[in-house]
Design an enzyme around this catalytic site. Structure first.
Site, PDB file in Angstrom:
ATOM      1  N   GLY A  31      -3.263   4.812  -6.843  1.00  0.00           N
ATOM      2  CA  GLY A  31      -1.732   3.695  -6.978  1.00  0.00           C
ATOM      3  C   GLY A  31      -2.847   1.922  -7.003  1.00  0.00           C
ATOM      4  N   LYS A  32      -1.482   1.407  -7.077  1.00  0.00           N
ATOM      5  CA  LYS A  32      -1.993   0.292  -6.808  1.00  0.00           C
ATOM      6  C   LYS A  32      -0.491  -0.600  -6.435  1.00  0.00           C
ATOM      7  CE  LYS A  32      -2.371  -2.779 -11.067  1.00  0.00           C
ATOM      8  NZ  LYS A  32      -2.676  -3.166 -12.010  1.00  0.00           N
ATOM      9  N   GLY A  33      -1.109  -1.553  -5.435  1.00  0.00           N
ATOM     10  CA  GLY A  33       0.017  -2.073  -4.670  1.00  0.00           C
ATOM     11  C   GLY A  33       0.341  -3.742  -5.412  1.00  0.00           C
ATOM     12  N   SER A  34       0.659  -4.350  -4.921  1.00  0.00           N
ATOM     13  CA  SER A  34       0.804  -6.458  -5.740  1.00  0.00           C
ATOM     14  C   SER A  34      -0.548  -6.890  -5.163  1.00  0.00           C
ATOM     15  CB  SER A  34       1.482  -7.278  -4.423  1.00  0.00           C
ATOM     16  OG  SER A  34       2.132  -6.234  -2.960  1.00  0.00           O
ATOM     17  N   PHE A  35      -1.784  -6.525  -3.919  1.00  0.00           N
ATOM     18  CA  PHE A  35      -2.688  -7.013  -3.457  1.00  0.00           C
ATOM     19  C   PHE A  35      -4.091  -5.893  -3.453  1.00  0.00           C
ATOM     20  CE2 PHE A  35       0.602  -9.576  -0.697  1.00  0.00           C
ATOM     21  CZ  PHE A  35       0.175 -10.589  -1.801  1.00  0.00           C
ATOM     22  N   GLY A  36      -3.410  -4.910  -3.525  1.00  0.00           N
ATOM     23  CA  GLY A  36      -4.653  -3.839  -3.899  1.00  0.00           C
ATOM     24  C   GLY A  36      -4.418  -2.515  -4.477  1.00  0.00           C
ATOM     25  N   LYS A  37      -5.645  -1.984  -4.366  1.00  0.00           N
ATOM     26  CA  LYS A  37      -5.083  -0.361  -5.367  1.00  0.00           C
ATOM     27  C   LYS A  37      -5.780   0.473  -4.114  1.00  0.00           C
ATOM     28  CE  LYS A  37      -6.992  -2.108 -10.061  1.00  0.00           C
ATOM     29  NZ  LYS A  37      -7.577  -2.174 -10.494  1.00  0.00           N
ATOM     30  N   LYS A  53      -7.837   2.716   0.517  1.00  0.00           N
ATOM     31  CA  LYS A  53      -6.794   0.938   0.274  1.00  0.00           C
ATOM     32  C   LYS A  53      -7.917  -0.386   0.087  1.00  0.00           C
ATOM     33  CE  LYS A  53      -2.876  -1.553   1.063  1.00  0.00           C
ATOM     34  NZ  LYS A  53      -0.715  -1.511   1.908  1.00  0.00           N
ATOM     35  N   ASP A 147       9.373  -3.238   6.285  1.00  0.00           N
ATOM     36  CA  ASP A 147      10.152  -2.956   4.768  1.00  0.00           C
ATOM     37  C   ASP A 147      10.379  -1.600   4.350  1.00  0.00           C
ATOM     38  OD1 ASP A 147       9.748  -4.393   2.101  1.00  0.00           O
ATOM     39  OD2 ASP A 147       7.013  -4.105   2.056  1.00  0.00           O
TER      40      ASP A 147
HETATM   41  N1  LIG Z   1      -2.733   7.231   1.876  1.00  0.00           N
HETATM   42  C1  LIG Z   1      -1.686   7.311   0.924  1.00  0.00           C
HETATM   43  N2  LIG Z   1      -1.970   8.842   0.193  1.00  0.00           N
HETATM   44  C2  LIG Z   1      -1.913   8.826  -1.053  1.00  0.00           C
HETATM   45  N3  LIG Z   1      -1.297   7.499  -2.213  1.00  0.00           N
HETATM   46  C3  LIG Z   1      -1.321   6.420  -1.617  1.00  0.00           C
HETATM   47  C4  LIG Z   1      -1.309   6.338   0.390  1.00  0.00           C
HETATM   48  N4  LIG Z   1      -1.350   4.902   0.397  1.00  0.00           N
HETATM   49  C5  LIG Z   1      -0.890   4.203  -1.000  1.00  0.00           C
HETATM   50  N5  LIG Z   1      -0.920   5.677  -2.114  1.00  0.00           N
HETATM   51  C6  LIG Z   1      -0.548   5.029  -3.306  1.00  0.00           C
HETATM   52  O1  LIG Z   1      -0.931   3.704  -3.659  1.00  0.00           O
HETATM   53  C7  LIG Z   1       0.517   3.165  -4.058  1.00  0.00           C
HETATM   54  C8  LIG Z   1       0.130   1.786  -3.588  1.00  0.00           C
HETATM   55  O2  LIG Z   1      -0.205   1.435  -2.796  1.00  0.00           O
HETATM   56  P1  LIG Z   1      -0.351   0.181  -1.552  1.00  0.00           P
HETATM   57  O3  LIG Z   1       0.102   0.557  -0.116  1.00  0.00           O
HETATM   58  O4  LIG Z   1      -1.725  -0.443  -1.292  1.00  0.00           O
HETATM   59  O5  LIG Z   1       0.459  -0.619  -2.562  1.00  0.00           O
HETATM   60  P2  LIG Z   1       2.292  -0.887  -2.252  1.00  0.00           P
HETATM   61  O6  LIG Z   1       3.166  -0.824  -0.593  1.00  0.00           O
HETATM   62  O7  LIG Z   1       2.632  -0.920  -2.910  1.00  0.00           O
HETATM   63  O8  LIG Z   1       1.734  -2.438  -1.382  1.00  0.00           O
HETATM   64  P3  LIG Z   1       2.072  -3.782  -1.277  1.00  0.00           P
HETATM   65  O9  LIG Z   1       3.788  -3.812  -0.749  1.00  0.00           O
HETATM   66  O10 LIG Z   1       1.369  -4.918  -0.928  1.00  0.00           O
HETATM   67  O11 LIG Z   1       2.966  -4.521  -3.414  1.00  0.00           O
HETATM   68  C9  LIG Z   1       2.288   3.877  -2.586  1.00  0.00           C
HETATM   69  O12 LIG Z   1       2.740   3.286  -3.776  1.00  0.00           O
HETATM   70  C10 LIG Z   1       0.848   4.919  -3.080  1.00  0.00           C
HETATM   71  O13 LIG Z   1       1.600   5.943  -4.909  1.00  0.00           O
END
Ligand SMILES: Nc1ncnc2c1ncn2[C@@H]1O[C@H](COP(=O)(O)OP(=O)(O)OP(=O)(O)O)[C@@H](O)[C@H]1O
Length: 459
Positions: A31-37, A53, A147
């Protein structure tokens, strides 16, 4: 409980050890979010799989997001629920901040919506009940998530829903309201916009139930109930959210009724407790205890023949990433030897909590044991004093003992009998009641409160 069971054991973990990056083997990026992976990791000693994460400290600092991550860890360390993505460990090094959580292999809801999965009313109803249970729990901890959206709802292998991403969540002070404009616009409740327009003083827990209503609608139709974009002006948004929602004619009356009660513009009249959910015609016959125990099987089970995430993420990590995680150990060793004079510890962010849920569970179990022992001891002491007073009753002087005083008082002493310098049973009990246990005193001093005031809008 499923993958995120708090009863998961880690027998090899030395409970007092602080966990760090070296305790995990990196398996693959998911996975990839706005700040992390996010990647799948395996704890080397126990073999247990987790989701790790990690967010770059420098990126966080440059984008002013450090406070959010610190607060997210603080909040998550105080929460645990079957429908949350629970935190197990947190730690940091010179490059990154890490959160190790339950691994949910069923993918996020956004991924399934993009893959055109058609969720039945039954499926959506179960998700609403599961997340409703999580929201009720958060409310008892005075937390607003702020959120809720498909991206932040992860499915386990059986298809049960779990709420993640507490980056902009906030803990309300008692009887107070939140007032910052935080969330992702298409999922934000009308009162959040009204607060920004200074039409209301603030908002509270019902905002999460509104977002849940938007998600439920989107799951069923793959479109959202209100068309609004990141650039839509606030005043216009308010009008859009007040307009009538279109419900397709083939949806059942009971399902539409549930959505209408979640998408109610007035927060006071909106469903915002599990009990209110239970009163709707659609969910009246549901057993919420069974929901909590994950005994109700979701109609949609995520595919098991492939990982439910973008396969490019792993390639990207291997090829494009300039600081790949699997090369961190070497990289840091090189850096540390180049900066031999400076202590890596001194560069760490002090406010970031180093957390280990196993250690915490052990501490709580010890506290419980101590308080049980103390209670037993107090009871034994009270009994022994009462017993030591008892012989007085057995050998009464002829002037003190009357048949009625013996019948009314177990000690055979009249409540109004003159003091002979010995404490009475009632005195002892009262003294015990007023002595706070060391645990209670500690619990008071360690209670923490958080309040978020910065606006956070996600596009
Ligand atoms: N506990 C987990 N188990 C499996 N996959 C996960 C888990 N946490 C996150 N992911 C995967 O990683 C992706 C990115 O997660 P992360 O929380 O970093 O991003 P985000 O919620 O989109 O962050 P942001 O809101 O800061 O952009 C998620 O959309 C999901 O697909």
């Amino acid at each position: 409980m499923g993958a995120n069971s708090s009863t998961r054991s880690d027998p090899n973990l030395h409970q007092d050890d602080d966990v760090n990056f070296d305790h995990f083997q990196i398996l693959r990026a998911i996975g990839k979010g706005s700040f992390g992976k996010v990647c799948i990791v395996q704890k080397r000693d126990s073999g247990v799989l987790y989701a790790m994460k990690y967010v770059s400290r420098s990126v966080c600092e440059s984008r002013g997001a450090l406070g959010g991550v610190i607060k997210e860890v603080e909040l998550l360390s105080s929460l645990e629920h079957p429908f949350l993505v629970n935190l197990w460990f947190s730690f940091q090094d010179e490059e990154d901040l890490f959160m190790v959580c339950d691994l949910l292999t069923g993918g996020d809801l956004r991924y399934h919506l993009q893959n055109r999965v058609e969720f039945s009313e039954q499926s959506v109803a179960l998700l609403v009940c599961e997340l409703g249970s999580a929201l009720e729990y958060l409310q008892t901890h005075r937390v607003i998530h702020r959120d809720i959206k498909p991206d932040n709802i992860l499915l386990d292998d059986a298809g049960h829903a779990h709420l993640t991403d507490f980056n902009i969540a906030t803990r309300l002070q008692k009887d107070s309201l939140a007032c910052s404009m935080s969330g992702t616009k298409p999922y934000m409740a009308p009162e959040v916009f009204m607060c920004a327009l200074e039409e209301v003083a603030g908002y509270s827990y019902p905002v999460d139930w509104w977002s849940l209503g938007v998600v439920a609608y989107e799951m069923r139709s793959n479109t959202r109930p209100f068309v609004l974009h990141s650039h839509t002006p606030l005043v216009e948004i308010k009008n859009i959210l007040n307009s009538a929602v279109h419900y397709p004619h083939y949806w059942s009356h009971e399902f539409i009724d549930l959505l209408q009660k979640l998408l109610c513009v007035h927060p006071g009249a909106r469903i915002s407790t599990q009990q209110e959910l239970h009163q709707t015609p659609l969910l009246r016959h549901w057993d919420f205890q069974q929901v909590l125990q994950k005994s109700i099987k979701p109609a949609f089970k995520p595919p098991e023949d492939h990982l439910n995430c973008d396969p490019c993420l792993e390639l990207e990590e291997m090829i494009v990433e300039t600081r790949p995680l699997h090369k961190k150990k070497k990289r840091l060793a090189k850096q540390r030897s180049a900066q031999r004079d400076s202590d890596p510890e001194s560069t760490l962010i002090k406010e970031f909590i180093v957390y280990n849920r196993f250690k915490e569970l052990k501490r709580k179990a010890m506290e419980q044991k101590e308080s049980d022992w103390q209670r037993e001891l107090e009871l034994a002491m009270a009994n022994s004093i009462v017993n030591s007073l008892a012989p007085i009753q057995e050998k009464p002087t002829s002037s003190q003992a009357t048949p009625t005083s013996t019948a009314n008082n177990a000690c055979g002493r009249s409540p109004s009998s003159p003091s002979d310098g010995q404490p009475k049973e009632s005195d002892i009990i009262e003294f015990i009641d007023r002595t706070p246990s060391p645990q209670a005193a500690q619990a008071t001093t360690t209670s923490r409160r958080f309040c978020c005031k910065t606006n956070t809008i996600r596009e």
